[in-house]
Design an enzyme around this catalytic site. Structure first.
Site, PDB file in Angstrom:
ATOM      1  N   CYS A   1      67.069  68.851  33.541  1.00  0.00           N
ATOM      2  CA  CYS A   1      65.750  68.888  34.150  1.00  0.00           C
ATOM      3  C   CYS A   1      65.665  70.028  35.172  1.00  0.00           C
ATOM      4  CB  CYS A   1      65.413  67.533  34.768  1.00  0.00           C
ATOM      5  SG  CYS A   1      63.668  67.306  35.150  1.00  0.00           S
TER       6      CYS A   1
ATOM      7  N   GLU B   1      71.943  61.221  31.822  1.00  0.00           N
ATOM      8  CA  GLU B   1      72.687  60.409  32.794  1.00  0.00           C
ATOM      9  C   GLU B   1      72.017  59.065  33.057  1.00  0.00           C
ATOM     10  OE1 GLU B   1      69.767  62.623  35.425  1.00  0.00           O
ATOM     11  OE2 GLU B   1      70.752  62.854  33.485  1.00  0.00           O
TER      12      GLU B   1
ATOM     13  N   HIS C   1      66.917  63.281  30.586  1.00  0.00           N
ATOM     14  CA  HIS C   1      68.017  62.890  31.475  1.00  0.00           C
ATOM     15  C   HIS C   1      69.051  62.007  30.783  1.00  0.00           C
ATOM     16  CE1 HIS C   1      66.426  64.150  35.504  1.00  0.00           C
ATOM     17  NE2 HIS C   1      65.301  64.190  34.805  1.00  0.00           N
TER      18      HIS C   1
END
Length: 235
Positions: free
Chosen positions: A86, A205, A203
């Protein structure tokens, strides 16, 4: 244990999440500070999401000049795996480690949703544990996530297999609404020519544990780099 650094800039939001993802993948997460050029002997680096330096000027424009980035640019040139997520993707483009740039979403609204992607390239340091063409579901949250580049650059990315992931239709998305931000050619992530530097707008994660994510599909990015660094990459 493989050491993977995660940089914290003023305004970073997802640095702790990235460190946790590294640990869950089996690596050692190492916190790096934006104002310190010392990479502390890490073998890979993650630039996390957030709003580095408040996103003043342009997203990532100030972070590009942070002391730690001087070391990262040099290390990337020497082959170190680097992942920008991002805002990290924006920083990589500002630092000219990746071509093109990220602009305001075409609808001018912040978009936050679980997003389907198709993994296009499994030859990078960060995608070797996926299958080519595999669809994955990971969160996306950005206001300036539209990838843009000139036609020559886009054609080069296509022909050289450097588009890492694209936005695709999937369950829960309205028909025709698979591209969340207007990115050209539905691009969600790209890589450099060597395959060690990857920028990704969604994302991963946030998709590493079944309890909190829409899937655990994001974990593959982190296990991929650990395998790449141990010389055990497999699709």
């Amino acid at each position: 244990m493989t050491r993977v650094g995660v940089v914290t800039f003023p305004g970073s939001l997802d640095d702790r999440d990235a460190l946790r993802a590294v640990r869950l993948a089996g690596g050692e997460g190492v916190a790096l500070w934006h104002d310190d050029p010392d990479l502390q002997g890490v073998e890979a680096v993650i630039l996390p999401g957030g709003f580095s330096y408040g996103d003043y000027l342009r997203c990532g424009a100030i972070a590009r000049f942070a002391p730690v980035m001087e070391s990262i640019v040099k290390a990337a040139g020497d082959g170190m795996p680097v992942l920008g997520i991002c805002n990290g993707f924006q920083i990589l483009c500002e630092a000219h480690l990746l071509p093109g740039g990220l602009t305001r979403n075409h609808h001018l609204h912040f978009r936050n949703r679980d997003q389907w992607l198709r993994v296009e390239s499994v030859t990078t340091a960060w995608t070797g544990r996926f299958d080519a063409g595999q669809n994955i579901l990971i969160p996306l949250k950005s206001g300036e996530g539209s990838y843009v580049a000139d036609e020559k650059t886009l054609d080069l990315l296509e022909s050289s297999g450097r588009i890492v992931a694209r936005y695709v239709p999937g369950k829960g998305l309205a028909e025709g609404d698979h591209n969340p931000n207007g990115s050209l050619r539905d691009i969600a992530g790209i890589t450099n020519e060597a395959g060690n530097v990857v920028g990704l707008m969604p994302h991963p994660e946030h998709a590493v544990e079944a309890l909190t994510g829409p899937s655990v599909d994001g974990l593959g990015f982190f296990t991929s780099v650990l395998s790449a660094l141990s010389g055990k990459v497999s699709a």
